[in-house]
Design a protein around this motif. Structure first.
Motif, PDB file in Angstrom:
ATOM      1  N   HIS A  53       0.810  -1.217   0.000  1.00 51.60           N
ATOM      2  CA  HIS A  53       0.000   0.000   0.000  1.00 51.60           C
ATOM      3  C   HIS A  53       0.845   1.270   0.000  1.00 51.60           C
ATOM      4  N   ASP A  79       3.581   2.017   7.148  1.00 55.62           N
ATOM      5  CA  ASP A  79       3.221   0.630   7.444  1.00 55.62           C
ATOM      6  C   ASP A  79       3.430  -0.260   6.217  1.00 55.62           C
ATOM      7  N   ARG A 131      -0.901  -5.948  -0.317  1.00 53.23           N
ATOM      8  CA  ARG A 131      -2.143  -5.785  -1.070  1.00 53.23           C
ATOM      9  C   ARG A 131      -2.214  -6.839  -2.163  1.00 53.23           C
ATOM     10  N   THR A 191      -3.003   4.792   2.555  1.00 54.69           N
ATOM     11  CA  THR A 191      -2.491   4.751   3.928  1.00 54.69           C
ATOM     12  C   THR A 191      -3.285   3.775   4.795  1.00 54.69           C
ATOM     13  N   GLU A 192      -2.604   3.175   5.756  1.00 62.09           N
ATOM     14  CA  GLU A 192      -3.247   2.337   6.770  1.00 62.09           C
ATOM     15  C   GLU A 192      -2.854   2.798   8.173  1.00 62.09           C
ATOM     16  N   ILE A 252      -9.058   6.501   5.081  1.00 60.01           N
ATOM     17  CA  ILE A 252      -8.464   5.381   5.811  1.00 60.01           C
ATOM     18  C   ILE A 252      -9.586   4.429   6.185  1.00 60.01           C
ATOM     19  N   GLU A 253      -9.382   3.158   5.858  1.00 62.58           N
ATOM     20  CA  GLU A 253     -10.448   2.170   6.024  1.00 62.58           C
ATOM     21  C   GLU A 253     -10.219   1.272   7.226  1.00 62.58           C
ATOM     22  N   SER A 254      -8.975   0.898   7.457  1.00 64.77           N
ATOM     23  CA  SER A 254      -8.694  -0.019   8.556  1.00 64.77           C
ATOM     24  C   SER A 254      -7.238   0.104   8.937  1.00 64.77           C
ATOM     25  N   VAL A 255      -6.900  -0.460  10.071  1.00 68.68           N
ATOM     26  CA  VAL A 255      -5.506  -0.520  10.497  1.00 68.68           C
ATOM     27  C   VAL A 255      -4.897  -1.791   9.943  1.00 68.68           C
ATOM     28  N   ILE A 256      -3.604  -1.737   9.636  1.00 68.31           N
ATOM     29  CA  ILE A 256      -2.919  -2.864   9.022  1.00 68.31           C
ATOM     30  C   ILE A 256      -3.143  -4.141   9.844  1.00 68.31           C
ATOM     31  N   THR A 296      -7.548  -6.600   4.958  1.00 69.39           N
ATOM     32  CA  THR A 296      -6.894  -5.343   4.579  1.00 69.39           C
ATOM     33  C   THR A 296      -6.105  -5.472   3.278  1.00 69.39           C
ATOM     34  N   LYS A 348      -8.846  -2.619  -0.582  1.00 71.50           N
ATOM     35  CA  LYS A 348      -9.676  -1.580   0.020  1.00 71.50           C
ATOM     36  C   LYS A 348     -10.951  -1.398  -0.797  1.00 71.50           C
TER      37      LYS A 348
END
Length: 774
Positions: free
Chosen positions: A253, A257, A261, A313-314, A377-381, A386, A389
């Motif tokens: 990504h 982090d 992907r 970004t995550e 931003i959708e989620s944390v790594i 993940t 997206k």
């Protein structure tokens, strides 16, 4: 000095300058024709380059640096009365003796001379002559050449009528003859075969291909080989390399982090599309707007992964709207650079300083991409959810069996890909003051720069309409830009060198008539990519020898006129493919997840946050070690080191042209890379297993690697080197050498002989010619 007196005095000087004799050079260098002025002086191709280099810093579009209120790039300003001398004009059509601009550039008074001596700029006699003739012919300004639809000029007349093999050659030869140059002879068959194999498939020719081609003396032998290569599945892989750069494809990504992907199914589709010879208009339309096509299929949805390849970004703590806006801008910038060949991004914060794009134009273009169902931003790594997206496409095993058969899905895990998909309700688009996400200004609707082509109201007001606009026959850029990108792939340099900038600050085409002829011809033949490739590689221009005489090197050091073939190292991925294929190690499987071959320890671990699947480099084993270079896992924050050393793109943003460098690091890679050393060992073992003498073994290795038979002197040197190694290598050294790589060693092998042959083959891999396209 009064203006009238200056006019009278300088008129005499102008006459002297105009009739001054010009020197001539020899035939193979620049001839007197170089100083001969064209019959009709063009503003675009003759005058504007002079103004850009010598005048526009003070008299151009930058209002903060403009002197005397004069713009020489704007006809209205140039013909208007001068601010400081209302009775004078910078230009008077037809009358250079009354044109203050001409009087200033010919002045002998340093206080009046332009450009001023303090600038260290000076016009040549030829440049002064061009400006004088242009003024005499009416000082006509023209719309920038790239924003005028191309026209197909008749084939030029040439003296060497027996040289051209297709239409391309007439345009190239005319330029050479104008400069007193002659084309090179055709390259010998061995080098020619190597060239087309690397250019079309990215792989070296096999021994059988070499023997068959050398034995085929028919007139159609070359065309037959080209057709064979175009039908190879490896064609799609090679053609995809430049498109992955343009589409900024990567397996991570990005940002700190830099999590994993799963966009590789989109890469499988690109390979498939090239192999199926999907025509360029459909190829791009599916990628821009496949989700908006009527009854869109899963394949068309998958194609739109093109515009979800950008960095995402995550990281916690970011402002979601800031990053969502960045994603929209990324797509807009890719459209400008990759598909239109213009620096549209320069209008993100203010009106473009050089090209006719306003900030409003930029945000009208961005509006096409502003309605995607995504967040900043959708989620944390973390886990598999993940890997892609939203909006995203899930690909089942059933899909792969029935419709998406080109996807190389190797397990039963959930496979998801980020794709395009619009919201049900329209998200408003605003001009952003200074490009800041939190400083919205006036609202805008979808639209395109009128300087290129107005957006017709009959088009759908979405990305599908944008695709229709791109492939409108009156769009002056789309065909030119792609033709130029392909020309760059096969000739090493675009007809427009600045392949991502066809605007005012980009370089002029070296052969505008050829570029336009090819662009129109491409459209006339329904945007057929394979036909265009064949057209280029079957030309006499492409088939020339790379031998360069001192005279030609002096006359045309960058080979702009193509009086020879260019020499440069092949792409980073192709260097790896050559090593693997020539040694017999290559795993020819097409598509599938990216792999992690040998890499120096510790690179990943020290570069990212330490979270996620890509926090540590866990090398693959077995057949995965021997996949083609394009399948090497590409982590944005730490790209594959050998790839980067050989000028691969970083994949952070859209890239349409790779640098071509020659550095000591490249030599160190070829000498020390475990992949090269392992290939040397494996090929050495295979040769030692054959019942042949040493010279035959070395000859075979040379042919497999360099793709030609060695000369007697080369064979003698390599044979002596092998003998020397055989008598000097001790057991400990041999064991250390043979430990390179994971491919197993036969138990009954003579280790000293194997190590000696390994070193000999490694030497061949390190020849400059090995990695050169020549």
């Amino acid at each position: 000095m009064k203006i009238r007196t200056q006019v009278i005095c300088l008129l005499c000087i102008a006459v002297i300058v105009a009739v001054a004799p010009v020197g001539c050079k020899n035939e193979t260098g620049s001839s007197g024709s170089e100083n001969k002025l064209p019959d009709v002086v063009s503003y675009n191709f003759d005058i504007r380059p002079i103004l850009s280099d010598k005048c526009l810093a003070c008299h151009g579009p930058d209002a903060n640096k403009r002197q005397a209120g004069l713009r020489m790039d704007d006809a209205k300003s140039a013909f208007a009365a001068l601010k400081e001398h209302p009775g004078a004009h910078a230009l008077v059509a037809g009358m250079p003796q009354l044109s203050e601009a001409y009087l200033r550039i010919t002045s002998t008074d340093t206080a009046e001379l332009m450009p001023p001596p303090s600038s260290n700029l000076k016009l040549t006699p030829r440049e002064i002559g061009l400006i004088e003739k242009w003024i005499k012919q009416g000082a006509k300004y023209e719309k920038h050449w790239a924003f005028v639809p191309p026209k197909k000029a008749p084939l030029p007349k040439v003296e060497m009528k027996n040289w051209p093999k297709n239409e391309i050659d007439y345009f190239v030869l005319q330029k050479q003859e104008q400069k007193g140059l002659k084309p090179n002879d055709e390259a010998d068959k061995e080098r020619l075969l190597k060239r087309i194999c690397f250019d079309i498939t990215g792989l070296p020719p096999t021994l059988k291909m070499m023997d068959d081609f050398l034995a085929d003396s028919s007139a159609g032998a070359y065309d037959k080989m080209v057709d064979q290569l175009l039908q190879s599945p490896a064609y799609g892989e090679k053609m995809s390399i430049h498109w992955l750069d343009l589409a900024r494809y990567a397996d991570s990504h990005g940002y700190q982090d830099d999590g994993y992907r799963t966009q590789w199914p989109w890469r499988d589709w690109v390979i498939h599309a090239f192999n199926e010879n999907m025509h360029y208009n459909d190829f791009v339309t599916w990628q821009l707007a496949g989700d908006l096509l009527p009854d869109a299929t899963k394949e068309q949805l998958l194609a739109t992964g093109f515009n979800r390849n950008h960095k995402i970004t995550e990281e916690g703590g970011v402002i979601p709207e800031e990053y969502r806006t960045m994603y929209v801008m990324d797509r807009t910038d890719l459209l400008g650079k990759g598909l239109l060949g213009v620096t549209l991004e320069c209008a993100r914060c203010h009106d473009h300083k050089y090209d006719p794009f306003s900030q409003k134009d930029y945000y009208q273009m961005s509006a096409f991409f502003n309605n995607i169902k995504e967040v900043g931003i959708e989620s944390v790594i973390g886990g598999p959810e993940t890997y892609a997206k939203k909006p995203m496409l899930e690909i089942s095993n059933e899909d792969v069996r029935k419709t998406l058969t080109f996807i190389n899905k190797q397990d039963t895990d959930r496979l998801i890909v980020s794709v395009m998909g619009d919201q049900d309700t329209l998200r408003k688009t605003h001009i952003l003051h200074r490009g800041a996400y939190d400083a919205p200004g006036d609202e805008v609707q979808v639209g395109t720069p009128s300087s290129i082509l107005p957006f017709n109201s009959s088009y759908p007001q979405n990305r599908l309409g944008l695709a229709e606009w791109l492939f409108d026959k009156n769009n002056p850029l789309t065909s030119r830009v792609y033709v130029n990108l392909l020309w760059q792939e096969f000739f090493g340099r675009g007809i427009v060198k600045t392949s991502g900038d066809f605007g005012m600050q980009g370089e002029l085409p070296s052969n505008p008539a050829l570029l336009d002829w090819l662009a129109v011809d491409f459209m006339e033949h329904n945007w057929d990519i394979k036909r265009l490739v064949k057209q280029m590689v079957t030309s006499a221009t492409y088939r020339q020898s790379a031998v360069v005489s001192p005279q030609k090197l002096a006359a045309d050091p960058e080979n702009v006129l193509l009086a020879r073939s260019s020499r440069y190292h092949v792409e980073a991925e192709v260097i790896r493919d050559m090593v693997l294929a020539s040694s017999g190690l290559l795993n020819p499987m097409i598509g599938g997840p990216s792999v992690k071959p040998y890499q120096p320890a510790g690179l990943w671990e020290g570069a990212t946050s330490g979270r996620g699947l890509l926090s540590m480099y866990v090398q693959d084993h077995g057949a995965k070690l021997y996949r083609r270079g394009m399948y090497t896992l590409f982590k944005r924050t730490v790209p594959p080191p050998t790839m980067v050393i050989f000028d691969a793109s970083s994949r952070d943003i859209c890239e349409v042209r790779r640098l071509k460098t020659n550095t000591p690091l490249q030599a160190l890679v070829m000498m020390n890379d475990p992949a090269v050393l392992e290939a040397s060992r494996v090929l050495a073992q295979r040769l030692l297993e054959e019942k042949s003498d040493t010279k035959s073994k070395i000859t075979k290795a040379f042919r497999l690697i360099v793709c030609r038979k060695p000369k007697e002197k080369e064979l003698e040197i390599l044979s002596r080197y092998y003998d020397k190694q055989l008598h000097s290598i001790d057991a400990a050294t041999a064991n250390k050498m043979l430990a390179e790589g994971e491919y197993p060693i036969a138990g009954d092998v003579d280790k000293k002989a194997l190590a000696s042959m390994m070193r000999t083959i490694s030497t061949i891999y390190n020849l400059e010619e090995t990695i050169m396209k020549s």
